[in-house]
Design a protein around this motif. Structure first.
Motif, short mmCIF file in Angstrom:
data_model
loop_
_atom_site.label_atom_id
_atom_site.label_comp_id
_atom_site.label_asym_id
_atom_site.label_seq_id
_atom_site.Cartn_x
_atom_site.Cartn_y
_atom_site.Cartn_z
N ALA A 191 -12.73 7.40 3.00
CA ALA A 191 -11.66 7.44 4.00
C ALA A 191 -11.31 6.04 4.48
N ILE A 192 -10.01 5.79 4.63
CA ILE A 192 -9.53 4.53 5.19
C ILE A 192 -8.59 4.89 6.34
N PHE A 193 -8.87 4.33 7.53
CA PHE A 193 -8.02 4.67 8.67
C PHE A 193 -7.17 3.48 9.09
N GLN A 194 -6.26 3.76 10.05
CA GLN A 194 -5.29 2.76 10.47
C GLN A 194 -5.94 1.50 11.03
N ASP A 195 -6.87 1.69 11.95
CA ASP A 195 -7.45 0.54 12.63
C ASP A 195 -8.78 0.18 11.99
N GLU A 245 -2.50 5.95 7.23
CA GLU A 245 -1.77 4.81 7.77
C GLU A 245 -2.53 3.50 7.57
N PRO A 246 -2.95 3.19 6.34
CA PRO A 246 -3.82 2.02 6.15
C PRO A 246 -3.11 0.70 6.40
N THR A 247 -1.79 0.67 6.41
CA THR A 247 -1.09 -0.61 6.55
C THR A 247 -0.30 -0.72 7.84
N THR A 248 -0.37 0.33 8.68
CA THR A 248 0.51 0.37 9.85
C THR A 248 0.21 -0.73 10.86
N ALA A 249 -1.07 -1.12 10.98
CA ALA A 249 -1.42 -2.12 11.98
C ALA A 249 -1.25 -3.54 11.45
N LEU A 250 -0.76 -3.69 10.22
CA LEU A 250 -0.74 -5.02 9.61
C LEU A 250 0.68 -5.59 9.54
N ARG A 289 -9.71 2.30 -11.53
CA ARG A 289 -10.87 3.17 -11.38
C ARG A 289 -10.55 4.64 -11.61
N GLY A 290 -9.27 4.98 -11.66
CA GLY A 290 -8.89 6.38 -11.83
C GLY A 290 -9.13 7.21 -10.59
N THR A 291 -9.25 6.55 -9.43
CA THR A 291 -9.44 7.27 -8.18
C THR A 291 -8.14 7.96 -7.79
N ALA A 292 -8.23 9.16 -7.25
CA ALA A 292 -7.05 9.83 -6.70
C ALA A 292 -6.91 9.38 -5.26
N VAL A 293 -5.68 9.09 -4.83
CA VAL A 293 -5.47 8.60 -3.48
C VAL A 293 -4.46 9.49 -2.76
N MET A 294 -4.83 9.91 -1.55
CA MET A 294 -3.87 10.59 -0.68
C MET A 294 -3.48 9.58 0.39
N LEU A 295 -2.23 9.10 0.31
CA LEU A 295 -1.76 8.05 1.21
C LEU A 295 -0.89 8.67 2.30
N VAL A 296 -1.44 8.72 3.51
CA VAL A 296 -0.72 9.33 4.63
C VAL A 296 -0.01 8.23 5.40
N THR A 297 1.30 8.33 5.55
CA THR A 297 2.01 7.30 6.30
C THR A 297 3.34 7.82 6.83
N HIS A 298 3.87 7.15 7.86
CA HIS A 298 5.19 7.52 8.38
C HIS A 298 6.25 6.67 7.70
N ASP A 299 5.82 5.70 6.89
CA ASP A 299 6.72 4.66 6.39
C ASP A 299 7.19 4.98 4.98
N MET A 300 8.43 5.42 4.86
CA MET A 300 8.99 5.80 3.58
C MET A 300 8.98 4.61 2.62
N GLY A 301 9.12 3.40 3.15
CA GLY A 301 9.11 2.20 2.32
C GLY A 301 7.77 2.04 1.61
N VAL A 302 6.68 2.22 2.36
CA VAL A 302 5.35 2.10 1.77
C VAL A 302 5.16 3.13 0.67
N ILE A 303 5.63 4.35 0.92
CA ILE A 303 5.54 5.43 -0.07
C ILE A 303 6.31 5.03 -1.34
N ALA A 304 7.54 4.56 -1.14
CA ALA A 304 8.38 4.22 -2.29
C ALA A 304 7.74 3.13 -3.14
N GLU A 305 7.02 2.21 -2.48
CA GLU A 305 6.41 1.10 -3.20
C GLU A 305 5.11 1.50 -3.89
#
Lengths: 322, 320
Positions: free
Chosen positions: A95-99, A181-186, A205-221
């Motif tokens: 798990a990776i959190f915002q802060d 929201e791993p990048t929201t505070a940055l 590594r072939g890890t599956a990632v669930m990226l939760v964010t409010h930022d459509m830009g981050v998703i698109a990238e």
């Protein structure tokens, strides 16, 4: 054997309160394959973090999973006991959190935190764990990792701290990483570095990632596929290109239009009238119908559902809202 | 350079903060005094009725400038000349949860600047004006009797805007007014701010870290890095033809929704501490074009042949 890492089927989360049961998540179905990044996007209160927390088994009481199933590489995990779930968290799901400061202990050196986490989840000796910790810091792009092993979290900048948290999440080589929201505070320039790092780790590594964010830009990238949430329900899922460029659901389309800067010549941003309903006031039928200019009688009566890809909208699914 | 129609002129503005250790520690541990130059020689003008945006990352000094312009901090050096009524400057803050008094009803919050500006206002007049302002920002006159906790973030920011308008401002300083809001709510607030600017002829100093928002709102953009303006251009020119390497890097960080998942090289390094900025051009450790001159000499902002003003030797010498 399939390469589906996470499979969430018809997930329902409820919060019993004095004034009745609130349904926080309703009929959420998602899947993520090996090496894939699924972006889960939505506005405040849409239920995107709640979905991540349900998968991690970290719902705040009295919240509870009231229906549906969560499978991790074929194993059902939503029925596990708290102690069994502790084995899964960290070892199989990172798990990776915002802060980043809340994920790191301010009193221990970064190297020791990594080594302890590695030894908790593996049989490595202290020296071997130290070698792996060093390798992880190098992999996430910390300069001079040998020296930084002995630093305390406060001696790192925000971006470097988030890299350490990513290293911590990778300690036990999990199958799935939930990044909330791993990048929201940055700052923007650091944001791009962190999303690039997530992508690279996911590919290598072939890890599956669930990226939760409010930022459509981050998703698109960053993401391969995207799931858009609204009022605790899934409104649209699909490859990121399709959803961003040709949104099918009126809510997704409205969300895209409200992002400034896409076309510099527009004087007015398109607006979705009103705001998202509170959990105790979700309208019958499609949750978006009171704000939707295309809503018909069926939208006010029956809730559209998607289990695979597509848009949960009667107009998109059946071509009619009557 | 003075523009005839400038409403605000800022010249060689400096703001230093003493961040030294306490006196006893300095004495015992032989530590020197330390000074943080939050704003380090900034000049700009804003034309009446226009929007100037200050953009930059955390710690670049943009919010300090907002506080200097509104008089919340006195400048350490330099001049701020306001060609208008000093009382007609208002501010909108980032956090709509912290900037409204939770114990006051919305009506009292909005009427506060009115009562300061015109103490002779009767209660009935104030009430009528509050109702009118609530209507202007898209809320209902009946909302005046509610407390701030009854409103969502976007609605609270509308209340902040109504309060600012109550002071009949000519000039509004907006410090990250939408960064605490969701995108669809942000669109509502940005549209409202643009409409009010047209209707009341307001001038905005708009502070934001978000280049997409700035592109939508501003007529002119000043890019800040470690307390200085490194580049200033009209909005369309800045996006079409960025001159400073830092601006180019910032523009490259804007996610492009038209071309998802494009490959790009993320910006190297991080912003250095403003307490000990690098010598020469403060951007040189992150700059791909830095040479010996950049490492020792400090560039000042000069007129570029392409138009616009930029503080960069590479741009000046045509190396970019």
């Amino acid at each position: 054997m399939t390469d589906t890492v996470l499979d969430v089927r018809d997930l329902r989360v409820e919060f019993p309160t004095r004034r009745g049961v609130l349904t926080a998540l309703d009929g959420v179905s998602l899947s993520i394959r090996r090496g894939e990044i699924l972006g889960v996007v939505g506005e405040s209160g849409a239920g995107k973090s709640m979905t991540g927390m349900a998968i991690l088994g970290l719902l705040e009481p009295p919240g509870r999973i009231a229906g549906g199933e969560i499978h991790l590489s074929g194993d059902r995990i939503d029925t596990l006991s708290e102690s069994e779930m502790e084995q899964v968290r960290g070892r199989r799901i990172g798990a990776i959190f915002q802060d980043p400061l809340t994920s790191l202990n301010p009193l221990f050196r970064v190297g020791d935190q990594l080594i302890e986490t590695i030894r908790l989840h593996t049989d490595l000796t202290r020296d071997q764990a130290g070698q792996r910790a060093l390798g992880l810091l190098r992999e996430v792009g910390i300069p001079a990792p040998e020296d930084r092993m002995n630093s305390f979290p406060h001696q790192f900048s925000g971006g470097m701290r988030q890299r350490v948290v990513i290293a911590l999440a990778l300690c036990a080589e999990p199958e799935l990483i939930v990044a909330d929201e791993p990048t929201t505070a940055l700052d923007v320039s650091i944001q791009a570095q962190i999303t690039a790092l997530l992508r690279q780790l996911c590919t290598e590594r072939g890890t599956a990632v669930m990226l939760v964010t409010h930022d459509m830009g981050v998703i698109a990238e960053t993401a391969d596929r995207v799931a858009v949430m609204y009022a605790g329900r899934l409104v649209e899922t699909g490859p990121v290109d399709d959803v961003v460029r040709r949104p099918q659901h009126p809510y997704t389309a409205g969300l895209m239009g409200s992002i400034p800067g896409l076309r510099s010549d527009v004087e007015e941003l398109s607006m979705i009238p009103g705001s998202m309903p509170r959990l105790d006031a979700i309208p019958p039928g499609c949750a978006f119908n009171p704000r939707c200019d295309k809503a018909g009688p069926r939208c006010r009566r029956e809730a559209p559902r998607i289990t695979g890809e597509g848009a949960a909208c009667w107009l998109a699914m059946e071509g009619s809202t009557a | 350079m003075t523009r005839a129609d400038a409403i605000l002129e800022v010249d060689a503005l400096e703001r230093r903060f003493d961040v030294s250790a306490p006196w006893l520690n300095r004495l015992l541990e032989n530590k020197p005094r330390r000074v943080l130059r939050a704003v380090d020689g900034v000049d700009f003008q804003i034309e009446r009725g226009k929007t100037l945006a200050l953009v930059g990352e955390s710690g670049c000094g943009k919010s300090t400038i907002a506080k200097l312009v509104t008089g919340l901090h006195p400048p350490s050096d330099g001049a701020i000349r306001f060609h208008g009524d000093r009382d007609r400057v208002q501010m909108i803050f980032q956090d709509p949860y912290a900037s409204l008094n939770p114990r006051w009803r919305v009506g009292r919050i909005i009427a506060e600047p009115l009562r300061t500006l015109r103490p002779e206002t009767t209660d009935a007049e104030a009430e009528a004006r509050v109702a009118e302002l609530l209507g202007i920002v898209g809320l209902s006159p009946t909302d005046a009797v509610k407390y701030p906790h009854a409103f969502s973030g976007g609605q609270r920011q509308r209340i902040s805007i109504a309060r600012a308008l109550a002071g009949e401002p000519e000039f509004l300083v907006c410090d990250e007014p939408t960064s605490a809001l969701d995108v669809s709510v942000q669109a509502q607030v940005l549209n409202l701010m643009k409409r009010l600017q047209r209707e009341f002829g307001l001038t905005y100093l708009f502070i934001s870290h978000d280049l997409s928002v700035v592109r939508h709102m501003a007529d002119e953009i000043a890019v800040m890095y470690l307390g200085r303006i490194v580049e200033m251009q009209p909005t369309a020119d800045l996006f079409a033809n960025p001159l400073h390497p830092y601006t180019r890097m910032l523009l490259d960080t804007i996610p492009d929704l038209e071309r998802p998942n494009r490959n790009r090289s993320p910006m190297r390094g991080e912003v250095p501490s403003p307490i000990a900025p690098p010598p020469g051009c403060s951007f040189h450790p992150r700059c791909p074009l830095a040479n010996d001159r950049c490492r020792t000499e400090r560039p000042s902002r000069t007129e570029h042949v392409m138009g616009g003003r930029v503080a960069c030797f590479a741009a000046e010498e045509g190396r970019i």
